[in-house]
Enzyme design. Structure first.
Site, PDB file in Angstrom:
ATOM      1  N   LYS A   1       5.866  -2.416  -7.487  1.00 39.16           N
ATOM      2  CA  LYS A   1       6.415  -1.885  -6.223  1.00 39.16           C
ATOM      3  C   LYS A   1       6.639  -3.033  -5.266  1.00 39.16           C
ATOM      4  O   LYS A   1       5.813  -3.935  -5.160  1.00 39.16           O
ATOM      5  CB  LYS A   1       5.446  -0.862  -5.619  1.00 39.16           C
ATOM      6  CG  LYS A   1       5.887  -0.367  -4.238  1.00 39.16           C
ATOM      7  CD  LYS A   1       5.178   0.897  -3.822  1.00 39.16           C
ATOM      8  CE  LYS A   1       3.865   0.704  -3.101  1.00 39.16           C
ATOM      9  NZ  LYS A   1       3.922  -0.150  -1.901  1.00 39.16           N
TER      10      LYS A   1
ATOM     11  N   ASP B   1      -1.518  -2.964  -2.373  1.00 37.85           N
ATOM     12  CA  ASP B   1      -2.059  -4.138  -1.681  1.00 37.85           C
ATOM     13  C   ASP B   1      -2.865  -3.694  -0.460  1.00 37.85           C
ATOM     14  O   ASP B   1      -3.445  -4.525   0.241  1.00 37.85           O
ATOM     15  CB  ASP B   1      -0.968  -5.159  -1.333  1.00 37.85           C
ATOM     16  CG  ASP B   1       0.095  -4.614  -0.409  1.00 37.85           C
ATOM     17  OD1 ASP B   1       0.069  -3.412  -0.104  1.00 37.85           O
ATOM     18  OD2 ASP B   1       0.970  -5.404   0.021  1.00 37.85           O
ATOM     19  N   SER B   2      -2.961  -2.371  -0.250  1.00 35.04           N
ATOM     20  CA  SER B   2      -3.908  -1.837   0.739  1.00 35.04           C
ATOM     21  C   SER B   2      -5.334  -2.223   0.361  1.00 35.04           C
ATOM     22  O   SER B   2      -6.253  -2.061   1.151  1.00 35.04           O
ATOM     23  CB  SER B   2      -3.785  -0.308   0.838  1.00 35.04           C
ATOM     24  OG  SER B   2      -3.867   0.274  -0.446  1.00 35.04           O
TER      25      SER B   2
ATOM     26  N   ASP C   1       1.409  -3.197  -6.780  1.00 36.84           N
ATOM     27  CA  ASP C   1       2.151  -3.754  -5.642  1.00 36.84           C
ATOM     28  C   ASP C   1       2.397  -5.239  -5.828  1.00 36.84           C
ATOM     29  O   ASP C   1       1.478  -5.990  -6.184  1.00 36.84           O
ATOM     30  CB  ASP C   1       1.312  -3.581  -4.363  1.00 36.84           C
ATOM     31  CG  ASP C   1       1.842  -2.496  -3.449  1.00 36.84           C
ATOM     32  OD1 ASP C   1       3.046  -2.177  -3.525  1.00 36.84           O
ATOM     33  OD2 ASP C   1       1.042  -1.968  -2.657  1.00 36.84           O
TER      34      ASP C   1
ATOM     35  N   GLU D   1       7.224   5.814   3.682  1.00 39.46           N
ATOM     36  CA  GLU D   1       6.000   5.824   4.491  1.00 39.46           C
ATOM     37  C   GLU D   1       6.344   6.028   5.969  1.00 39.46           C
ATOM     38  O   GLU D   1       7.193   5.303   6.528  1.00 39.46           O
ATOM     39  CB  GLU D   1       5.246   4.495   4.293  1.00 39.46           C
ATOM     40  CG  GLU D   1       3.942   4.445   5.082  1.00 39.46           C
ATOM     41  CD  GLU D   1       2.988   3.348   4.644  1.00 39.46           C
ATOM     42  OE1 GLU D   1       3.285   2.624   3.676  1.00 39.46           O
ATOM     43  OE2 GLU D   1       1.926   3.212   5.274  1.00 39.46           O
TER      44      GLU D   1
ATOM     45  N   GLU E   1       8.326  -3.917  -1.122  1.00 38.74           N
ATOM     46  CA  GLU E   1       8.664  -3.303   0.162  1.00 38.74           C
ATOM     47  C   GLU E   1       9.994  -3.828   0.701  1.00 38.74           C
ATOM     48  O   GLU E   1      10.294  -5.017   0.584  1.00 38.74           O
ATOM     49  CB  GLU E   1       7.563  -3.615   1.190  1.00 38.74           C
ATOM     50  CG  GLU E   1       6.212  -3.046   0.814  1.00 38.74           C
ATOM     51  CD  GLU E   1       5.135  -3.304   1.875  1.00 38.74           C
ATOM     52  OE1 GLU E   1       5.452  -3.846   2.949  1.00 38.74           O
ATOM     53  OE2 GLU E   1       3.974  -2.944   1.604  1.00 38.74           O
TER      54      GLU E   1
HETATM   55  O1  KIV Z   1      -0.625  -0.481  -0.612  1.00 36.91           O
HETATM   56  C1  KIV Z   1      -0.605   0.751  -0.542  1.00 36.91           C
HETATM   57  O2  KIV Z   1      -1.619   1.436  -0.604  1.00 36.91           O
HETATM   58  C2  KIV Z   1       0.681   1.400  -0.347  1.00 36.91           C
HETATM   59  C3  KIV Z   1       0.670   2.861   0.005  1.00 36.91           C
HETATM   60  C4  KIV Z   1       0.311   3.002   1.429  1.00 36.91           C
HETATM   61  C5  KIV Z   1       1.943   3.538  -0.319  1.00 36.91           C
HETATM   62  O3  KIV Z   1       1.700   0.773  -0.415  1.00 36.91           O
END
Ligand code: KIV
Length: 268
Positions: A116, A48-49, A87, A185, A118
């Site tokens: 994924k 989600d970056s 994500d 992280e 968090e």
């Molecule tokens: O969203 C993302 O790119 C991430 C990485 C920083 C691990 O979660």
């Protein structure tokens, strides 16, 4: 093109057991998926970056499940053999397990092999219910960008003994309920090293030292595309490279050989 067979979760577990480092990068579209896969990246994270690097937001918080599904489908179309992780964006799993399962199914149908999410503690029942339904899960602890406001900015997590203890407890609980990978992280290298030795699942570090089972970077960071001072844990692999594919190949080679990250330069 590489000749490898599709990477499976079993392969990633074996790499952890055998001490072969796992090379992961974020990826958001079909063209880069093709390049990264051909360059031998083991796992592509549709992070989600993308809220930061594709959409230009200051945080990942505005990213929607529809946008994640769209980018996951793009990556899946370009990829041939890498393991694809998508994500769960902010708001897609905070409201309860049923809605979380509904959103995870969306990402799996878009082409993800794993999702994924968090955080620890409150996420354990969600992880368990995904795993029971056949959805592989990557957990994410330490600095969790979706909690940037609660955490008071981009800061290393787990420095104090209490915080390191909570990190260990959360990591063990997530592994016990079935998480199959764990992203760490911005965690002190010694804390990440101990956790990697104690857990049976692979750890993937970003700013968490060289002892993790593998490494991940944001693609646009390692290609030097982001403005401003990079985070300490980033290396620009385009420095001295004549193409993006060669830069990515160098990243894979350096992660596998233990040359990246260098704890003296990139770790906390
Ligand atoms: O969203 C993302 O790119 C991430 C990485 C920083 C691990 O979660």
């Amino acid at each position: 093109m590489n000749n490898r067979k599709p990477v499976t979760l079993r392969n990633l577990r074996e790499m952890h057991v055998l001490g072969e480092k796992i090379a992961m990068l974020t990826c958001y579209d079909a063209s880069f998926a093709r390049v990264l896969d051909a360059a031998g990246v083991d796992a592509l994270l549709v992070g989600d970056s993308l809220g930061n690097v594709i959409q230009g937001h200051p945080t990942t918080l505005p990213v929607s499940i529809e946008e994640m599904a769209y980018h996951t489908a793009c990556v899946a179309r370009g990829n041939r053999t890498a393991w694809v992780i998508a994500d769960m964006p902010f708001g897609s799993y905070q409201e309860g397990t049923d809605l979380a399962v509904h959103h995870a199914v969306r990402l799996m149908q878009a082409g993800a092999h794993m999702v994924k999410l968090e955080g620890g503690g409150w996420t354990a029942p969600i992880v368990r219910s995904f795993v029971e339904r056949g959805i592989p899960v990557c957990a994410h602890l330490g600095f969790t960008p979706q909690s940037v406001h609660a955490l008071g900015g981009y800061r290393v997590q787990g420095r104090e003994e209490d915080a390191a203890g909570l990190l260990r407890k959360d990591a063990k609980e997530l592994a016990a309920v079935g998480a199959a990978l764990l992203v760490l992280e911005m965690v002190p290298a010694n804390v990440a090293r101990d956790l990697t030795q104690q857990l049976s699942i692979p750890t993937i570090g970003i700013g968490a030292g060289a002892s993790c089972s593998g490494q991940v970077l944001v693609l646009h960071d390692m290609l030097g595309l982001m403005p401003g001072e990079p985070f300490r844990f980033v290396r620009n692999f385009m420095d001295g490279a004549t193409s993006i594919e060669l830069a990515v190949r160098q990243y894979v080679a350096d992660v596998k050989a233990g040359r990246f990250p260098d704890d003296k330069l990139h770790s906390f």
